[in-house]
Design a protein around this motif. Structure first.
Motif, mmCIF file in Angstrom:
data_model
loop_
_atom_site.group_PDB
_atom_site.id
_atom_site.type_symbol
_atom_site.label_atom_id
_atom_site.label_comp_id
_atom_site.label_asym_id
_atom_site.label_seq_id
_atom_site.Cartn_x
_atom_site.Cartn_y
_atom_site.Cartn_z
ATOM 1 N N LYS A 139 21.961 14.143 95.342
ATOM 2 C CA LYS A 139 21.584 13.594 94.042
ATOM 3 C C LYS A 139 21.344 12.090 94.171
ATOM 4 O O LYS A 139 22.091 11.410 94.876
ATOM 5 C CB LYS A 139 22.677 13.836 93.000
ATOM 6 C CG LYS A 139 23.085 15.292 92.835
ATOM 7 C CD LYS A 139 24.291 15.420 91.910
ATOM 8 C CE LYS A 139 24.767 16.866 91.814
ATOM 9 N NZ LYS A 139 25.976 16.990 90.957
ATOM 10 N N HIS A 167 25.014 10.431 81.919
ATOM 11 C CA HIS A 167 24.508 11.373 82.923
ATOM 12 C C HIS A 167 25.190 11.131 84.272
ATOM 13 O O HIS A 167 25.514 12.092 84.984
ATOM 14 C CB HIS A 167 22.991 11.211 83.069
ATOM 15 C CG HIS A 167 22.383 12.169 84.038
ATOM 16 N ND1 HIS A 167 21.951 13.418 83.682
ATOM 17 C CD2 HIS A 167 22.144 12.046 85.376
ATOM 18 C CE1 HIS A 167 21.475 14.035 84.751
ATOM 19 N NE2 HIS A 167 21.564 13.228 85.789
ATOM 20 N N GLU A 223 28.868 12.511 84.258
ATOM 21 C CA GLU A 223 28.950 13.956 84.079
ATOM 22 C C GLU A 223 28.442 14.724 85.289
ATOM 23 O O GLU A 223 28.831 15.879 85.492
ATOM 24 C CB GLU A 223 28.145 14.381 82.840
ATOM 25 C CG GLU A 223 28.778 13.963 81.518
ATOM 26 C CD GLU A 223 27.926 14.387 80.332
ATOM 27 O OE1 GLU A 223 26.769 14.794 80.557
ATOM 28 O OE2 GLU A 223 28.414 14.296 79.195
ATOM 29 N N ASN A 224 27.600 14.119 86.112
ATOM 30 C CA ASN A 224 26.965 14.858 87.204
ATOM 31 C C ASN A 224 27.262 14.301 88.596
ATOM 32 O O ASN A 224 26.907 14.932 89.592
ATOM 33 C CB ASN A 224 25.435 14.886 87.004
ATOM 34 C CG ASN A 224 25.035 15.618 85.739
ATOM 35 O OD1 ASN A 224 24.968 16.835 85.707
ATOM 36 N ND2 ASN A 224 24.766 14.858 84.683
#
Length: 807
Positions: A382, A409, A412-413
């Motif tokens: 990512k 974002h 959370e990821n």
């Protein structure tokens, strides 16, 4: 996973993609460039990178690589899949050119090149095409791309007949035109021409009824008529019939050829894809050569250890202006995961973020990157960025809201496979509260094990380095003398924003700057300078710690070598003594035989028996004395060191405890056990700590323990010195003192430094109006212990600190 959706535009990859597309020569290669995408699969990334590296080396080292510039014939090949269909004649030259390039590529990768460029050779040889197709095509198509007369016997006959009749028609036309020209019926310099596919002659409209024939056309002005004379009318009809027959024969030839290639259409599609792949790889390699890019060391884990990396677009822009670029070196790993970069505006902080984001994205798209080839790179699953402003009236997003949505974002990821980049985290709202939220976000991301870079001006974020696990500081250096950024990243210390200095440089009103300085207060002004000072001292302590560790390891290694040498000397000594003893006995035995012979001679001359017995008895006594002699004659062997003369004693029954005096193996040095952890012990040898295994320790004898205790008692004499050493700081802060107080403090400071054998110290006096600095340096001129002094480095405290070198 890539965030946000316009990642490529924000990071500048769309321009890199455009460069790759422009370097493609094959329309199918252009399609591959358009579909180039990010991959988190290490095997795929590695394969694409190594393919590009092989092509880069091939273009650099080899010559004669075939062109992959072909037309897109996929549509025509798809059309002729239907039985009964045939290829268009105009398609044949493109097909032949494509087949020839495919054959050239296969031929290029011979056995030697297959070994040198295995990945490219595997692609080139993956789609073989039946060579009979190209042979059959060359029999049909001539050098100009037309259908050969010899494509079939029927076509050769038809064309021969057409040429014959056309020659006849031309002869008749020339005769008719010659007569008309003499009669003045035709314009001057007129020649036979074609109208509606038939040969005609131009005739003036006033005389068109003078020549029998068929009028096919008139000129735009109506002054000239184009007439097909009656004499050639029938022959032209025959030519038209032959031409129709020629078309039917060509269609038959093309249908036969199409039937030949139809079973090979899958092979042709694979071969076209092969040329497209090689064209795309070649385009990536050409971009790499343009950027000076290379293949770094690949790791199947998230890691950034880059040396001399440059932003490719900035590199090209500066190269066009003949300007150098400052390379970036940055290291992030599991231990140091998050780098907080601070420094002046326009100092290169955002460029650092974009460089890291762009190069990592390029790498995972299969593109070589401009950095030193010894750099260590990894693969992330990512990549998240928050760069620029995403405020939107349509979505009711303010600057702060847009940043906050991005951070939401992130948290959370994000995980241990994530690379995140945030420019000015926490901005857009009240600084203290925004800084607090940024701190909490950084702690969350660090706890998730993510790797990232953050730029900031917030002092609270600068303090996270070393306090939050995995967070380190970085500074964009600034030349305080020239008042300009150096665009150089230094990790391990925070940077200053140089707010007032930059304002003065651009000519901002001085009264406003002075007012702002008064409002911010001296504490705020000195905060960043003190923070930098703390980092400098931390680096010095780390350096000292490493030196002690090296000395400790060296001492352990020396002791081991000493013990091994002692064992070897003992072994050699025993062998030498045994050999010497054997040689002495051999000599005496020989002397004994000599004496026996002498006795025999005495007996033979009838010597007295008593005298003979005395001689033999004396000889045997001498032999026995030699046998019982000590192994080390004091007069001939050197005195051995105590450590080599001792022999190991059996291990005592009582276990060793903290406080016992011991030695390591057969060593002479006596130490005292300071701590025991399992099978390991820490032993103090004259204030030096040594880690060793418990089984290697031997308890010292009582007499040795007393001597060691005396040594310990003597060491207490050095308590004051040690206390001075432990409390001594390499930097003396004299700010706020009067001139006399500062000089007295410097006097004591220099004396303590000389006592502790320290050769370089720092005196922090601040800049101000320069009074303290002048008095301190005036005193240093009179101090005999001082060798030299100078200002601190411009990227640290500059003229506010004096570096003093002692003799």
């Amino acid at each position: 996973m890539i965030y946000p959706g316009n990642f490529e535009q924000k990071i500048g990859f769309d321009r890199i993609r455009g460069m790759v597309t422009e370097a493609c020569t094959n329309p199918l290669g252009v399609d591959l460039s358009a579909s180039m995408s990010f991959s988190s699969d290490f095997n795929i990334v590695e394969e694409h990178l190594r393919q590009t590296e092989e092509m880069r080396n091939l273009l650099t080292d080899e010559a004669g690589y075939p062109s992959t510039d072909i037309a897109d014939i996929t549509t025509e090949l798809f059309r002729v899949r239907t039985p009964g269909s045939f290829v268009e004649p105009d398609f044949l030259p493109d097909l032949r050119h494509t087949l020839q390039i495919i054959a050239d590529i296969v031929k290029y990768f011979n056995v030697i090149r297959q070994q040198k460029y295995p990945r490219l050779a595997e692609i080139a040889l993956s789609a073989p095409v039946d060579s009979t197709i190209l042979i059959a095509l060359n029999q049909i198509v001539d050098e100009k791309g037309g259908i050969r007369d010899g494509a079939s016997a029927g076509l050769a006959r038809i064309r021969k007949e057409i040429k014959k009749k056309e020659s006849s028609v031309r002869g008749k036309l020339e005769a008719t035109l010659s007569e008309a020209r003499k009669a003045g019926f035709t314009p001057e310099n007129s020649e036979p021409t074609l109208r509606n596919g038939r040969l005609v002659i131009p005739v003036l409209s006033n005389f068109k009824r003078r020549i029998r024939g068929f009028v096919h056309d008139e000129s735009a002005t109506g002054q000239t008529a184009f007439i097909e004379p009656e004499a050639v009318f029938e022959t032209n009809n025959q030519i038209r019939e032959l031409e129709t027959e020629e078309v039917r024969e060509i269609i038959r030839i093309l249908t036969t050829f199409t039937n030949l290639i139809r079973p090979h259409l899958p092979e042709l599609h694979d071969a076209l894809h092969m040329t497209a792949r090689l064209d795309f790889i070649k385009a990536r390699a050409r971009v790499a050569l343009k950027l000076g890019a290379s293949l770094p060391v690949l790791n199947n884990k998230p890691v950034i250890d880059w040396l001399d990396a440059v932003h490719p677009l900035l590199y090209l822009a500066l190269a066009a202006q003949h300007k150098p670029i400052e390379p970036l070196s940055v290291k992030l790993s599991d231990q140091d995961r998050i780098l907080i970069i601070s420094g002046p505006n326009a100092g290169g902080k955002s460029v650092c973020l974009k460089t890291v984001g762009l190069l990592q994205y390029m790498l995972q798209c299969g593109l070589l990157v401009p950095m030193r080839h010894t750099s260590e790179v990894g693969v992330f699953s990512k990549i998240f960025i928050d760069i620029g402003d995403e405020q939107s009236l349509d979505n009711d997003l303010s600057t702060y809201s847009s940043h906050l949505m991005a951070m939401k974002h992130f948290v959370e990821n994000a995980d241990g496979q994530t690379l995140f980049l945030s420019d000015e985290m926490g901005t857009g709202t009240e600084p203290r509260l925004g800084g607090a939220i940024a701190e909490a976000i950084i702690e969350k991301l660090s706890g998730a094990g993510s790797i990232g870079l953050i730029t900031t001006h917030y002092a609270s974020l600068k303090l996270l380095g070393g306090r939050v696990p995995g967070v380190i500081n970085g500074a964009m250096l600034f030349d305080t003398r020239r008042m300009q950024p150096l665009f150089r990243l230094l990790t391990g210390m925070p940077g200053s924003s140089f707010t007032y200095e930059i304002a003065r440089k651009i000519g901002f009103p001085s009264d406003i700057i002075e007012s702002a300085t008064a409002k911010s207060g001296s504490d705020q002004l000195s905060f960043e300078e003190q923070l930098q000072q703390l980092d400098v001292e931390k680096q010095e302590l780390d350096k000292k710690r490493r030196q002690i560790e090296v000395a400790d390891n060296l001492l352990s290694e020396t002791l081991q070598k000493y013990a091994k040498l002692h064992s070897e000397i003992e072994t050699a000594r025993g062998e030498i003594l045994k050999k010497a003893k054997r040689e002495a006995l051999d000599i005496l035995e020989g002397a004994n035989k000599l004496i026996e012979n002498t006795v025999s001679e005495i007996k033979s001359v009838k010597a007295e028996k008593r005298q003979t017995i005395d001689i033999r008895k004396k000889l045997h006594q001498q032999i026995e004395q030699i046998r019982q002699a000590p192994e080390v004659p004091p007069s001939t062997l050197p005195v051995m060191p105590k450590a080599l003369q001792k022999t190991e004693k059996p291990v005592e029954q009582r276990q060793l405890e903290v406080g016992d005096f011991v030695r390591i193996g057969v060593q002479d040095a006596i130490g005292q056990i300071a701590a025991i952890r399992g099978n390991d012990a820490t032993v103090m040898f004259n204030q030096v700590k040594l880690q060793t295994e418990l089984r290697k320790l031997r308890r010292a004898e009582e007499s040795e323990q007393k001597k060691a205790q005396v040594k310990v008692s003597r060491n207490t004499v050095n308590t004051d010195l040690e206390r001075t050493m432990s409390s001594f700081q390499l930097t003396l802060d004299v700010r706020g003192k009067t001139g006399d107080e500062a000089v007295q403090a410097v006097l004591r400071f220099i004396d303590e430094a000389m006592l502790l054998h320290i050769r370089e110290v720092r005196i922090l006096h601040g800049k101000g109006n320069g009074v303290l600095r002048t008095m301190v340096r005036d005193y240093l001129r009179t101090c005999s212990e001082v060798r030299s002094w100078r200002d601190d480095n411009p990227d640290q405290a500059g003229a506010g600190v004096t570096l003093v070198t002692l003799k």
